[in-house]
Design a protein around this motif. Sequence first.
Motif, short mmCIF file in Angstrom:
data_model
loop_
_atom_site.label_atom_id
_atom_site.label_comp_id
_atom_site.label_asym_id
_atom_site.label_seq_id
_atom_site.Cartn_x
_atom_site.Cartn_y
_atom_site.Cartn_z
N ARG A 206 -8.62 -27.17 25.93
CA ARG A 206 -9.21 -25.92 25.79
C ARG A 206 -10.56 -25.86 26.40
O ARG A 206 -11.04 -24.70 27.32
N ASP A 209 -10.16 -25.39 30.28
CA ASP A 209 -9.37 -24.28 30.76
C ASP A 209 -10.02 -23.62 31.72
O ASP A 209 -9.01 -23.06 32.86
N ASP A 210 -11.04 -23.38 31.89
CA ASP A 210 -11.76 -22.42 32.92
C ASP A 210 -11.86 -23.38 34.25
O ASP A 210 -12.48 -22.60 35.36
N CYS A 235 0.53 -26.39 25.77
CA CYS A 235 -0.56 -26.62 26.91
C CYS A 235 -0.10 -25.41 27.99
O CYS A 235 1.02 -25.19 28.22
N ARG A 236 -1.07 -25.02 28.72
CA ARG A 236 -1.04 -24.10 29.86
C ARG A 236 -0.89 -24.52 31.10
O ARG A 236 -0.68 -23.29 31.99
#
Length: 367
Positions: A206, A209-210, A235-236
């Motif tokens: 998290r 993420d960026d 999970c992205r």
Amino acid sequence: MKIIRVEAIPYAIPYTKPLRFASGEVHTAEHVLIRVHTDEGLVGVADAPPRPFTYGETQASVTGVIERIFTPHLLGLDVFSRERIHAVLHRTVGNPAAKSALDMALWDLAGQSCGRSVTELLGGWADRMRVSHMLGFDTPRRVVEEAERIRATYGISVFKVKVGRRPVRADLDVCRALRETLGDDVELYVDGNRGWTASESAAALRELDDLGLTLAEELCPADDVLGRRRLVRDCRVPFVADESATTSAEVTRSLLDGDATTISIKTARTGFTGSQHVLHLCEGLGAAVVMGNQIDGQLGTVCTVTFGAAHAASSQRAGELSNFLDMSDDLLTEPLTISDGTLAVPHGPGLGVVIDDDKLVRYRQDR
């Protein structure tokens, strides 16, 4: 073409700096060179890199199982009778590096015998791969300096960042420093070697993420079945199974159970034959693959790029092909060269490599 002799030669070459990651630390490449001799005078070679802290193998166990268990049953068999040979090997459980090296040496012989490269025999898709470089544990400043040097020297723009330390903040700071310094044109992904818990992994992802990470590999143990499943579900980015999925059966369970969405293939662990089984299984299930690194030297790296370049699916991502850059020396007469961020498959039949006998005498451990 019959097998008449098998050599398992332990050797040790120091690293210029230690490799540090969550599951261990390596100061010296303590590998085993495998040479399979035939009645037609051809000799097939491959490398077995033991990983005692991951798979339980050591130099002594690799040489022992090959010399005492495998070789007596392999002598006299035809090089091309791979199914019969694998049946002999599979009667003994475990020992993945030993079995894989024997398999790859047989493929080297097959290529030599017909004058074609192993890449051509396996599929012939390409003659090179893009390279990913592994960055081990260190301070943010030193990791960034290494990445900048590797990019400037070899044109590599894909980096695998080793994470899994505690406190987690140490690794998050490294990832952020890399992105801020190298910019958005560099690909970053992380490998935890099972060092974090599932909850720590979720919190770290998290926070990162960026940064535009492209993969997350083995952040937490697969033994934490429910935690790992929740982590992968949320999970992205693609979640990679590596040491938790070392056979076709484990790969199947991992993908169907939701333990991973992508699979790392390591020729040092599944040879060429087993790696094709895993690759075709992943293609059938719609899962992507990445060509991994088992702390390989140049000979092991040749095997990885030979397999990865042979198939369209294994060529899509950059392969982990630069670990040998941290070794103080190697055994090949023609050193590998990374340029413009790519590594070419060696020219010539089989694996296209020749062992430097003088260097082998210098580094072997059994004399």
